[in-house]
Design an enzyme around this catalytic site. Structure first.
Site, PDB file in Angstrom:
ATOM      1  N   LYS A   1      -4.091  13.238  59.019  1.00 37.28           N
ATOM      2  CA  LYS A   1      -5.088  13.361  57.686  1.00 37.28           C
ATOM      3  C   LYS A   1      -6.295  12.197  57.789  1.00 37.28           C
ATOM      4  CE  LYS A   1      -2.833  12.888  54.018  1.00 37.28           C
ATOM      5  NZ  LYS A   1      -2.772  11.491  53.543  1.00 37.28           N
TER       6      LYS A   1
ATOM      7  N   THR B   1      -7.210  10.707  60.394  1.00 41.98           N
ATOM      8  CA  THR B   1      -8.048  11.170  61.545  1.00 41.98           C
ATOM      9  C   THR B   1      -8.917  12.090  61.292  1.00 41.98           C
ATOM     10  OG1 THR B   1      -5.888  10.626  63.183  1.00 41.98           O
ATOM     11  CG2 THR B   1      -7.965  12.044  64.142  1.00 41.98           C
TER      12      THR B   1
ATOM     13  N   ARG C   1      -7.598   3.739  52.555  1.00 40.74           N
ATOM     14  CA  ARG C   1      -6.938   3.094  52.420  1.00 40.74           C
ATOM     15  C   ARG C   1      -6.768   1.834  53.512  1.00 40.74           C
ATOM     16  NH1 ARG C   1      -1.485   5.678  50.328  1.00 40.74           N
ATOM     17  NH2 ARG C   1      -2.065   6.991  52.163  1.00 40.74           N
TER      18      ARG C   1
ATOM     19  N   LYS D   1       5.945   4.275  60.850  1.00 35.89           N
ATOM     20  CA  LYS D   1       4.701   4.982  60.669  1.00 35.89           C
ATOM     21  C   LYS D   1       3.456   4.611  61.512  1.00 35.89           C
ATOM     22  CE  LYS D   1       1.939   6.304  56.446  1.00 35.89           C
ATOM     23  NZ  LYS D   1       0.595   5.852  56.976  1.00 35.89           N
TER      24      LYS D   1
ATOM     25  N   ALA E   1       1.883   6.334  48.190  1.00 37.67           N
ATOM     26  CA  ALA E   1       1.549   7.719  47.669  1.00 37.67           C
ATOM     27  C   ALA E   1       2.651   8.255  46.908  1.00 37.67           C
ATOM     28  CB  ALA E   1       0.845   8.692  48.509  1.00 37.67           C
TER      29      ALA E   1
ATOM     30  N   PHE F   1      -0.131  11.299  51.757  1.00 37.46           N
ATOM     31  CA  PHE F   1       0.905  12.390  51.900  1.00 37.46           C
ATOM     32  C   PHE F   1       0.248  13.923  51.664  1.00 37.46           C
ATOM     33  CE2 PHE F   1       3.808   8.795  50.967  1.00 37.46           C
ATOM     34  CZ  PHE F   1       4.262   8.571  52.186  1.00 37.46           C
TER      35      PHE F   1
ATOM     36  N   PHE G   1      -4.021  20.350  68.588  1.00 36.36           N
ATOM     37  CA  PHE G   1      -3.360  19.684  69.675  1.00 36.36           C
ATOM     38  C   PHE G   1      -3.388  20.431  71.030  1.00 36.36           C
ATOM     39  CE2 PHE G   1      -1.891  17.615  66.147  1.00 36.36           C
ATOM     40  CZ  PHE G   1      -1.167  16.301  66.462  1.00 36.36           C
TER      41      PHE G   1
ATOM     42  N   TRP H   1     -10.114  14.418  67.594  1.00 35.71           N
ATOM     43  CA  TRP H   1      -9.111  13.549  67.928  1.00 35.71           C
ATOM     44  C   TRP H   1      -9.468  13.387  69.615  1.00 35.71           C
ATOM     45  CZ3 TRP H   1      -5.829  13.494  72.308  1.00 35.71           C
ATOM     46  CH2 TRP H   1      -5.066  12.313  72.377  1.00 35.71           C
TER      47      TRP H   1
END
Length: 558
Positions: A73, A75, A96, A107, A275, A303, A383, A411
């Site tokens: 998210k 990214t 954030r 994480k 969150a 999230f 991906f 990415w």
């Protein structure tokens, strides 16, 4: 093919002086308070001077329910910001700050990934500009002053069994969840049971992210309920006389932090409430400032959309008078397969049926977000293991839902991999079709607000709340808190309160375990299921692989 790690890519960044980044937004160097060469705080005087300007377009990036496969998210948020700039738009991102606890746990950081990152990545994921330390210090100053007040005679008649204000630390440390303080005899005070939460769970963090200026910050801090008397009447932070000193400690932390993406585009990184137990959005002051300086502002909520986006709409937008012009829901083929029952070890094998089987989770999020009256587009974060047939299955499903899914390769390729999404998002944001409205009105009774979220967002049949919880909600309504929004605290992994229930479950119940009044932040926290306010480290924490190399470079951050 060997891919570079996020930190290797970040270290090779061709960063510009932060004054050059500020100049892109029209911020003169006089109004930048630099922290080194590549990060700075923006002065309150400058923020005050731009308030009469027209707002740009607000774009929210949210996601499906998180899975161990990862969604990307942040990214995508960074990539979309770069993509909008690449197609000639004046865009800024707002995200954030990273918490140290998850960073050293499982994480990882919160600066994006691959060629869609915010830099300096190492600083952002560690101490940054000290905002979290300031929040920790302000929170714990209040803790110390409460115990000190009790020690020196307890003039306010605080019931020591009903001190609700705990201590905080920005670290995952399960040993501190439940503690006893003031042991050791008369000189150390009166022993009582308490505990620690992680700093990002502090109401001070939530307040910093919702306050509009220092005056509003101090008022909100003063409104926090920290304890109760024996007759259950509340004791406020202002009764302890801590709000002034706490505001002093938070004076610099209130100013938004300006940094840059790998492609030298401006990014505000400010605040970091959890969150699942808070509202999970960056600060109002950063978002509203960015909207005055850029034509498009890309921000994210924590999230999945059932938590982050719902709170962004019902809490942040309601309180700050904001309205998103477009929402992007991030999904991956890998996550669809996990929702379709595929084990993580088998995600590299093509399985179109599993993709289709997992898509209802995405469909539920699309319908939920559309329910707020805003246009939705899906970003398929690509991906290398994704096959054309799997991607086509996601796109076909999304089309059936009346939306569109666009493949994004930011990415690997940075802005060049996300121009199609950027172009479509700009079109939707400029179209004026957004007709945003929160899910419920302020005047709706608190229990009904909870039921509205549970039924419309989670698709639950009922809310299970015992008499004690219902009576507490009624008491708060009678005390004047009935107009506050609801902040649901539940697992991020499912629409239900069962983290193992993937997909788009129906026919489930939402059991309410506890309700808490965050009077300063201005919302009611509704705790459903087992939610940890102090996480623990995993069996093999990321910290084991973080070290300095022989030439003094940080290694192991991700």
């Amino acid at each position: 093919m060997a891919f570079k790690t996020d930190i290797e890519i970040a270290r090779e960044a061709n960063k510009k002086p932060i004054q050059d980044i500020g100049a892109k937004l029209g911020i003169s160097s006089d109004h930048l308070l630099p922290y080194g060469h590549d990060k700075a705080k923006v002065s309150q005087d400058f923020i005050n001077s731009v308030q009469d300007r027209k707002n740009g377009k607000l774009i929210l990036v949210t996601a499906i329910n998180p899975t161990p496969a990862g969604e990307g998210k942040t990214t995508t948020t960074v990539g979309l910001g770069d993509g909008l700039n690449a197609i000639g738009k004046n865009a800024c991102i707002c995200i954030r700050e990273a918490s140290l606890g998850p960073n050293f746990g499982m994480k990882g950081g919160a600066a994006g990934g691959g060629y869609a990152q915010v830099v300096p990545m190492e600083d952002m994921n560690l101490h940054f500009t000290g905002d979290f330390h300031a929040i920790t210090s302000a929170h714990n100053l209040l803790s110390a002053m409460i115990d000190n007040h009790i020690y020196w005679g307890n003039e306010l008649e605080i019931d020591e069994r009903r001190v609700s204000w705990r201590r905080v630390l920005d670290m995952n440390d399960r040993a501190l969840r439940d503690t006893v303080v003031s042991l050791g005899g008369v000189a150390n005070g009166f022993p009582r049971q308490t505990g620690f939460d992680i700093t990002v769970a502090s109401e001070v963090m939530a307040i910093l992210c919702l306050a509009t200026d220092l005056e509003d910050l101090q008022r909100r801090l003063g409104d926090m309920i920290v304890a109760y008397r024996r007759d259950k009447s509340p004791i406020y932070c202002r009764d302890i006389k801590a709000d002034g000193a706490m505001t002093v400690l938070l004076k610099d932390a209130m100013q938004p932090n300006l940094v840059q993406t790998l492609e030298n585009n401006p990014a505000f990184v400010h605040g970091g409430p959890f969150a699942n137990i808070a509202h999970g959005c960056n600060s109002v002051i950063a978002t509203t400032t960015a909207l005055k300086l850029a034509d498009y502002v890309v921000t994210e909520a924590g999230f999945g959309a059932d938590l982050g986006a719902e709170k962004f709409m019902n809490i942040k937008c309601r309180k700050a008078g904001l309205a998103p012009d477009c929402v992007v829901i991030v999904a991956t083929v890998r996550a669809m397969k996990m929702n379709g029952g595929v084990a993580k070890a088998d995600l590299g094998t093509e399985n179109v049926d599993a993709v289709r089987k997992g898509c209802p989770n995405l469909g539920r999020h699309i319908a939920n977000v559309k329910g707020f009256g805003v246009p939705v587009v899906v970003a398929v974060n690509h991906f290398v293991t994704d096959t054309d047939a799997e991607v086509a299955a996601v796109q076909a499903y999304v089309k059936e839902q009346g939306s569109e899914a666009i493949v994004c390769k930011h990415w690997a390729d940075g802005s060049a991999g996300v121009t199609e999404l950027a172009t479509r998002v700009a079109e939707l944001a400029d179209s004026g079709v957004s007709n945003f409205a929160p899910l419920y009105p302020d005047e709706m009774p608190l229990l009904q607000k909870i039921e509205t979220i549970a039924k419309r967002i989670y698709h639950a049949d009922e809310v299970l709340a015992d008499k004690g919880i219902r009576d507490q909600l009624k008491a708060w309504e009678e005390a004047g808190y009935g107009n506050l929004p609801i902040c649901m605290a539940k697992t991020q992994y499912s629409f239900s309160t069962d983290p193992n229930l993937r997909g788009a479950p129906t026919g489930h119940s939402v059991p309410v375990r506890e309700v808490r009044l965050s009077a300063g932040a201005g919302f009611i926290v509704v705790i459903c299921g087992q939610i940890m306010t102090m996480p623990g480290l995993p069996r093999v924490p990321a910290a084991e692989n973080i070290r300095l190399s022989a030439d003094g470079q940080i290694e192991g951050l991700f």
